[in-house]
Design an enzyme around this catalytic site. Sequence first.
Site, mmCIF file in Angstrom:
data_model
loop_
_atom_site.group_PDB
_atom_site.id
_atom_site.type_symbol
_atom_site.label_atom_id
_atom_site.label_comp_id
_atom_site.label_asym_id
_atom_site.label_seq_id
_atom_site.Cartn_x
_atom_site.Cartn_y
_atom_site.Cartn_z
ATOM 1 N N PHE A 155 0.891 1.788 -6.767
ATOM 2 C CA PHE A 155 0.741 0.760 -7.790
ATOM 3 C C PHE A 155 0.686 1.247 -9.231
ATOM 4 C CE2 PHE A 155 -3.607 0.017 -5.489
ATOM 5 C CZ PHE A 155 -4.251 1.057 -6.142
ATOM 6 N N GLY A 179 4.632 1.158 -1.672
ATOM 7 C CA GLY A 179 4.734 1.632 -3.045
ATOM 8 C C GLY A 179 3.427 2.207 -3.540
ATOM 9 N N ASP A 186 0.854 -1.194 0.000
ATOM 10 C CA ASP A 186 0.000 0.000 0.000
ATOM 11 C C ASP A 186 0.889 1.242 0.000
ATOM 12 O OD1 ASP A 186 -2.269 1.860 0.534
ATOM 13 O OD2 ASP A 186 -3.347 0.049 1.138
ATOM 14 N N HIS A 209 -12.502 -1.203 -8.489
ATOM 15 C CA HIS A 209 -13.675 -0.323 -8.687
ATOM 16 C C HIS A 209 -13.345 1.158 -8.466
ATOM 17 C CE1 HIS A 209 -15.544 -0.157 -4.326
ATOM 18 N NE2 HIS A 209 -14.243 0.006 -4.306
HETATM 19 C C1 LIG Z 1 -10.877 0.877 -1.093
HETATM 20 S S1 LIG Z 1 -9.421 0.499 -0.197
HETATM 21 C C2 LIG Z 1 -9.408 -1.265 -0.135
HETATM 22 C C3 LIG Z 1 -8.691 -1.816 1.072
HETATM 23 C C4 LIG Z 1 -8.676 -3.342 1.209
HETATM 24 N N1 LIG Z 1 -8.128 -4.001 0.065
HETATM 25 C C5 LIG Z 1 -10.061 -3.864 1.488
HETATM 26 O O1 LIG Z 1 -10.700 -4.408 0.582
HETATM 27 O O2 LIG Z 1 -10.540 -3.729 2.625
HETATM 28 C C6 LIG Z 1 -8.226 0.901 -1.412
HETATM 29 C C7 LIG Z 1 -6.801 0.733 -0.946
HETATM 30 O O3 LIG Z 1 -5.933 1.043 -2.037
HETATM 31 C C8 LIG Z 1 -4.861 1.804 -1.540
HETATM 32 N N2 LIG Z 1 -4.295 2.622 -2.618
HETATM 33 C C9 LIG Z 1 -4.860 3.697 -3.221
HETATM 34 N N3 LIG Z 1 -4.040 4.188 -4.150
HETATM 35 C C10 LIG Z 1 -2.933 3.409 -4.135
HETATM 36 C C11 LIG Z 1 -1.742 3.410 -4.879
HETATM 37 N N4 LIG Z 1 -1.515 4.323 -5.818
HETATM 38 N N5 LIG Z 1 -0.819 2.457 -4.600
HETATM 39 C C12 LIG Z 1 -1.024 1.525 -3.639
HETATM 40 N N6 LIG Z 1 -2.162 1.475 -2.906
HETATM 41 C C13 LIG Z 1 -3.094 2.399 -3.160
HETATM 42 C C14 LIG Z 1 -5.478 2.644 -0.463
HETATM 43 O O4 LIG Z 1 -4.509 3.165 0.417
HETATM 44 C C15 LIG Z 1 -6.433 1.667 0.184
HETATM 45 O O5 LIG Z 1 -5.833 0.941 1.227
#
Ligand SMILES: C[S@@+](CC[C@H](N)C(=O)[O-])C[C@H]1O[C@@H](n2cnc3c(N)ncnc32)[C@H](O)[C@@H]1O
Length: 337
Positions: free
Chosen positions: A228, A226, A200, A246
């Site tokens: 993504f 990192g 994350d 989503h």
């Molecule tokens: C909607 S949450 C989902 C969290 C978890 N997977 C769940 O289902 O409970 C989206 C996650 O993506 C992470 N995220 C958003 N942009 C990101 C990026 N550019 N790189 C890595 N993680 C990212 C956020 O920090 C967050 O933890």
Amino acid sequence: MPNQLSPEKIAQLGLSFWGSKTLLSAIELGLFTELAKGPLDTAEIRRRLALHERSARDFLDALVALGMLERDEQQRYRNTPETDLFLDRAKPTYAGGMLEMANARLFTFWGSLTEGLRTGEPQNEAKTGGDLFDAIYSDPDRLECFLEGMTGISLGAVAVIAEKFPWQNYKTVIDIGCAQGALPVKVALTHPHLTGGGYDLPVVQPAFEKYVASHGLTQRLKFYCGSFFTDPLPTADVLVMGHILHDWNLEEKKVLLRKAYDALPANGALIVYEALIDDERRTNAFGLLMSLNMLIETRGGFDYTGADCQSWMAEVGFRETRVEHLCGPDSMVIGIK
Ligand SMILES: C[S@@+](CC[C@H](N)C(=O)[O-])C[C@H]1O[C@@H](n2cnc3c(N)ncnc32)[C@H](O)[C@@H]1O
């Protein structure tokens, strides 16, 4: 016959925010946490929660009528078995994080749904530019509230993934966009042979490490830092994306799927899970409303069907895909490289 038709269903749905906000305020006030200590009468509840006299009784009895509280012969209120287990902040089973987030943020933002439908623009903190995660993550309280909320919304599905997926065939797992790490924690607790962790943004690391430590898993689960879209994904036998795709538009969804494919070893698996819309787009109202929530929350995000995801996975190279229902509105798509 027209005279057999009734507007009742329409009125009920149209005003369902009354009940919703009553529950959200009860959670915000800590009502269920107080009642978990023992039954209380109206006067004592008013004293503990600092409620005005005028509507306290209506508020409590509305929660009784909505099935969220019980009231005994002595006019004392107590939690139902469900609200006691899931809405007492002192219990590890607390699942109100997502609802706290909904109360603090989404309730107001959904007030501009019509504007969002007209403009296609998000209606949250990002309305003035910026991105959802920048907006949420710049404030430590909001960050905590959001990450706990994600754990709350994911725990049910995560428990089924831990049971249902053939983990015995794999040794390592990394959850991409892991938030607090609900998935790797549950999977590692259920399958002692697995190691891995969560990937994350850097700002999430302390919350992940705290949650993992609270389950005694620091030796087995590591944080991979990192972003993504700019960095390569870490590799593991199984990669997971829960409520990730989503958030993004179609092109971004495919970029993420391709990066997961590239990071996996041959025969590795990608699990994508969220409230997948049914293929006919008729019955999973929660999945469809979640997609409208993505309009409120993101620049291009939308929810999708299992068949949509399978076709994107095939396009980036996965040799085999399947969809499995998890619980409630949630399903997973599994892609094998
Ligand atoms: C909607 S949450 C989902 C969290 C978890 N997977 C769940 O289902 O409970 C989206 C996650 O993506 C992470 N995220 C958003 N942009 C990101 C990026 N550019 N790189 C890595 N993680 C990212 C956020 O920090 C967050 O933890």
